[in-house]
Motif scaffolding. Structure first.
Motif, PDB file in Angstrom:
ATOM      1  N   THR A  33       0.965  -1.234  -0.233  1.00 20.95           N
ATOM      2  CA  THR A  33       0.097   0.040   0.025  1.00 20.95           C
ATOM      3  C   THR A  33       0.852   1.235  -0.104  1.00 20.95           C
ATOM      4  OG1 THR A  33      -1.923  -1.314   1.255  1.00 20.95           O
ATOM      5  CG2 THR A  33      -1.703   1.170   1.231  1.00 20.95           C
ATOM      6  N   ARG A  34       0.571   2.097  -0.856  1.00 21.11           N
ATOM      7  CA  ARG A  34       1.157   3.377  -0.886  1.00 21.11           C
ATOM      8  C   ARG A  34       0.067   4.434  -0.768  1.00 21.11           C
ATOM      9  NH1 ARG A  34       4.448  -0.036  -0.200  1.00 21.11           N
ATOM     10  NH2 ARG A  34       6.438  -0.155  -1.226  1.00 21.11           N
ATOM     11  N   ILE A  35       0.192   5.561  -0.238  1.00 17.66           N
ATOM     12  CA  ILE A  35      -0.550   6.773  -0.164  1.00 17.66           C
ATOM     13  C   ILE A  35       0.023   7.697  -1.184  1.00 17.66           C
ATOM     14  CG2 ILE A  35      -1.519   8.635   1.177  1.00 17.66           C
ATOM     15  CD1 ILE A  35      -2.469   6.032   2.077  1.00 17.66           C
ATOM     16  N   VAL A  36      -0.915   7.670  -2.225  1.00 18.96           N
ATOM     17  CA  VAL A  36      -0.360   8.552  -3.548  1.00 18.96           C
ATOM     18  C   VAL A  36      -1.336   9.927  -3.420  1.00 18.96           C
ATOM     19  CG1 VAL A  36       0.427   6.766  -4.962  1.00 18.96           C
ATOM     20  CG2 VAL A  36      -1.973   7.361  -4.923  1.00 18.96           C
ATOM     21  N   THR A 250      -4.080  18.118  17.519  1.00 23.01           N
ATOM     22  CA  THR A 250      -2.918  18.732  16.029  1.00 23.01           C
ATOM     23  C   THR A 250      -2.407  17.791  15.174  1.00 23.01           C
ATOM     24  OG1 THR A 250      -0.764  18.562  17.369  1.00 23.01           O
ATOM     25  CG2 THR A 250      -2.141  20.429  17.754  1.00 23.01           C
ATOM     26  N   ARG A 251      -2.147  18.237  14.078  1.00 19.53           N
ATOM     27  CA  ARG A 251      -1.386  17.511  12.937  1.00 19.53           C
ATOM     28  C   ARG A 251      -0.179  16.670  13.358  1.00 19.53           C
ATOM     29  NH1 ARG A 251       1.939  16.359   9.245  1.00 19.53           N
ATOM     30  NH2 ARG A 251       1.348  15.733   7.001  1.00 19.53           N
ATOM     31  N   ASP A 252       0.549  17.377  14.207  1.00 13.15           N
ATOM     32  CA  ASP A 252       1.871  16.871  14.877  1.00 13.15           C
ATOM     33  C   ASP A 252       1.385  15.733  15.640  1.00 13.15           C
ATOM     34  OD1 ASP A 252       3.348  18.708  13.334  1.00 13.15           O
ATOM     35  OD2 ASP A 252       3.790  20.098  14.924  1.00 13.15           O
ATOM     36  N   ALA A 253       0.541  15.967  16.587  1.00 11.02           N
ATOM     37  CA  ALA A 253      -0.013  14.765  17.576  1.00 11.02           C
ATOM     38  C   ALA A 253      -0.449  13.702  16.727  1.00 11.02           C
ATOM     39  CB  ALA A 253      -1.112  15.343  18.462  1.00 11.02           C
ATOM     40  N   ARG A 254      -1.166  13.810  15.638  1.00  9.36           N
ATOM     41  CA  ARG A 254      -1.967  12.697  14.966  1.00  9.36           C
ATOM     42  C   ARG A 254      -0.429  11.932  14.278  1.00  9.36           C
ATOM     43  NH1 ARG A 254      -5.504  16.721  13.237  1.00  9.36           N
ATOM     44  NH2 ARG A 254      -4.350  16.635  11.161  1.00  9.36           N
ATOM     45  N   ALA A 255       0.485  12.532  13.675  1.00  9.30           N
ATOM     46  CA  ALA A 255       1.582  12.235  13.004  1.00  9.30           C
ATOM     47  C   ALA A 255       2.276  11.233  13.858  1.00  9.30           C
ATOM     48  CB  ALA A 255       2.369  13.088  12.588  1.00  9.30           C
ATOM     49  N   ALA A 256       2.251  11.587  15.225  1.00  8.88           N
ATOM     50  CA  ALA A 256       3.182  10.932  16.127  1.00  8.88           C
ATOM     51  C   ALA A 256       2.673   9.721  16.577  1.00  8.88           C
ATOM     52  CB  ALA A 256       3.617  11.791  17.350  1.00  8.88           C
ATOM     53  N   LEU A 257       1.378   9.326  16.390  1.00  6.01           N
ATOM     54  CA  LEU A 257       0.672   8.051  16.883  1.00  6.01           C
ATOM     55  C   LEU A 257       1.449   6.996  16.041  1.00  6.01           C
ATOM     56  CD1 LEU A 257      -2.940   9.454  16.302  1.00  6.01           C
ATOM     57  CD2 LEU A 257      -1.455   8.789  18.529  1.00  6.01           C
ATOM     58  N   PRO A 258       2.099   5.983  16.663  1.00  6.81           N
ATOM     59  CA  PRO A 258       2.904   4.882  16.350  1.00  6.81           C
ATOM     60  C   PRO A 258       2.400   4.054  15.300  1.00  6.81           C
ATOM     61  CG  PRO A 258       1.912   4.354  18.573  1.00  6.81           C
ATOM     62  CD  PRO A 258       1.471   5.691  18.278  1.00  6.81           C
ATOM     63  N   GLY A 263       0.399   9.266   5.200  1.00 11.95           N
ATOM     64  CA  GLY A 263      -0.369   9.616   4.160  1.00 11.95           C
ATOM     65  C   GLY A 263      -1.814   9.750   4.868  1.00 11.95           C
ATOM     66  N   ARG A 264      -2.027   9.404   5.687  1.00 15.43           N
ATOM     67  CA  ARG A 264      -3.452   9.501   6.367  1.00 15.43           C
ATOM     68  C   ARG A 264      -3.619  10.676   7.491  1.00 15.43           C
ATOM     69  NH1 ARG A 264      -6.174   5.455   4.230  1.00 15.43           N
ATOM     70  NH2 ARG A 264      -4.877   3.527   3.867  1.00 15.43           N
ATOM     71  N   VAL A 265      -2.526  11.181   7.839  1.00 10.77           N
ATOM     72  CA  VAL A 265      -2.536  12.102   8.942  1.00 10.77           C
ATOM     73  C   VAL A 265      -3.392  13.226   8.713  1.00 10.77           C
ATOM     74  CG1 VAL A 265      -1.142  13.776  10.110  1.00 10.77           C
ATOM     75  CG2 VAL A 265      -0.173  11.541   9.778  1.00 10.77           C
ATOM     76  N   ASP A 266      -3.429  13.936   7.446  1.00 15.02           N
ATOM     77  CA  ASP A 266      -4.110  15.186   6.998  1.00 15.02           C
ATOM     78  C   ASP A 266      -5.672  14.889   7.108  1.00 15.02           C
ATOM     79  OD1 ASP A 266      -2.181  16.753   6.996  1.00 15.02           O
ATOM     80  OD2 ASP A 266      -1.721  16.228   5.036  1.00 15.02           O
ATOM     81  N   VAL A 267      -6.116  13.482   6.669  1.00 12.33           N
ATOM     82  CA  VAL A 267      -7.501  13.167   6.498  1.00 12.33           C
ATOM     83  C   VAL A 267      -8.144  12.231   7.450  1.00 12.33           C
ATOM     84  CG1 VAL A 267      -7.138  13.401   4.174  1.00 12.33           C
ATOM     85  CG2 VAL A 267      -6.990  11.339   5.138  1.00 12.33           C
ATOM     86  N   ILE A 268      -7.287  11.730   8.584  1.00 12.41           N
ATOM     87  CA  ILE A 268      -7.874  10.691   9.475  1.00 12.41           C
ATOM     88  C   ILE A 268      -9.062  11.013  10.429  1.00 12.41           C
ATOM     89  CG2 ILE A 268      -6.205  11.096  11.113  1.00 12.41           C
ATOM     90  CD1 ILE A 268      -7.852   7.432   9.983  1.00 12.41           C
ATOM     91  N   ALA A 269      -8.832  12.599  10.737  1.00 10.52           N
ATOM     92  CA  ALA A 269     -10.118  13.204  11.434  1.00 10.52           C
ATOM     93  C   ALA A 269     -11.223  12.985  10.675  1.00 10.52           C
ATOM     94  CB  ALA A 269      -9.514  14.545  12.176  1.00 10.52           C
ATOM     95  N   ALA A 270     -11.198  13.491   9.608  1.00  8.09           N
ATOM     96  CA  ALA A 270     -12.565  13.601   8.998  1.00  8.09           C
ATOM     97  C   ALA A 270     -13.017  12.261   8.634  1.00  8.09           C
ATOM     98  CB  ALA A 270     -12.329  14.392   7.721  1.00  8.09           C
TER      99      ALA A 270
END
Length: 315
Positions: A33-36, A250-258, A263-270
């Motif tokens: 899987t790759r996020i494109v 925040t975006r940084d906090a989501r990105a830090a989740l292990p 590629g999902r960081v920006d859209v996972i909340a919605a």
């Protein structure tokens, strides 16, 4: 029979290479899987962005090399929501054909429903139907009802990418943005309920990256673990709590989740909000009918359905 299935959605490009025997049992050989983010900006512009096409072609070239190592007898490249909507899809078709030697199949909503249902229900030994498969993508979300075969289905023009681009431009969305997204989701669910009986299923099977990522969070995994996620049963309140958590980060906090794919960081909340609203709506409908809804997560989905379907084809 050895097959290679490619699934290109609004957010990701995926590859599955598998052997399928005469009884329809599948042995996975390679999964990637790759996020494109092919659907970047499509909701607003109506066409693929040049940089989105190049990201997709770069991954397709990588996957072509992987597939060549396994010498599949059949290959199919399906494209879903984003590719249905754009004005410049011929450019996309030509690029994929030059790389893989096949023209992408932009599948209909009906075929997407069939393949999602086939893949999500395969190998689970489920006996508590009817089932509803929820395939939550980047550009669209399908609800597919059936027991052994599909009886009804609906495709909603909402997904994690579309909802983010429409309503959640802020790093941490405010209540106004969240309420606008909820109104959008609920309006689509109202229409979906006219096509699919939301009170009919006894098991809801959630598939695709948003669902599995939220499940990893609910399980509090130290990394993304496919085997732990597959087959997990969820409660509505846990889905709702995880969605609220992501909306407040925040975006940084989501990105830090292990377990979070970059590629999902920006859209996972919605996407999480969409999952939570659908689960709550389904649960309420089933309870109103005097029954209980089992919510289950599957790591097998439309990609697996495409591989199984491809092996069954005569030509």
């Amino acid at each position: 029979m050895r097959v290679a299935a490619f699934d290109c959605g609004t957010n990701s490009l995926r590859l599955l290479i598998a052997d399928v025997d005469e009884q329809g049992r599948m042995t996975e050989l390679r999964r990637e899987t790759r996020i494109v983010r092919l659907g970047q900006g499509v909701d607003a512009t109506g066409e693929f962005a040049p940089e989105a096409l190049e990201r997709t072609f770069a991954v397709a070239r990588e996957f072509a090399e992987v597939a060549a190592e396994f010498s599949p007898e059949k290959l199919r490249f399906i494209a879903t929501s984003a590719s249905r909507d754009v004005k410049n899809r011929d450019e996309f078709f030509a690029g994929i054909f030059n790389i893989l030697g096949v023209v992408p199949d932009v599948i209909t909503g009906d075929e997407e429903a069939h393949l999602s249902f086939l893949g999500a229900t395969a190998g689970h030994g489920l006996d508590s139907g009817p089932f509803i498969v929820m395939d939550l993508g980047g550009g669209s979300t399908e609800l597919v009802l059936g027991t052994r075969d599909v009886t009804s289905a609906v495709s909603m023009d909402i997904g994690s990418v579309r909802l983010t681009e429409r309503h959640m431009s802020a790093d941490v969305p405010d209540q106004g943005q969240i309420q606008a997204a909820i109104a959008d989701i609920d309006g689509h669910l109202d229409k979906a309920a006219e096509a699919v009986d939301l009170a009919a299923p006894r098991t809801m099977i959630g598939v695709a990256g948003t669902v599995t990522t939220l499940t990893a969070g609910i399980l509090d995994l130290a990394s993304y673990q496919r085997d732990r996620i597959h087959g997990t049963h969820l409660r509505v309140e846990d889905i709702d709590g995880q969605a609220d958590k992501l909306l407040s980060m925040t975006r940084d906090a989501r990105a830090a989740l292990p377990y979070m794919h970059p590629g999902r960081v920006d859209v996972i909340a919605a996407g999480g909000l969409l999952f939570a609203r659908i689960a709550a709506r389904m649960d309420a409908a089933v309870k109103a009918a005097g029954a209980e809804l089992d919510i289950m997560v599957s790591e097998t989905d439309i990609l697996d359905g495409t591989a199984l379907d491809l092996a069954r084809r005569q030509s």
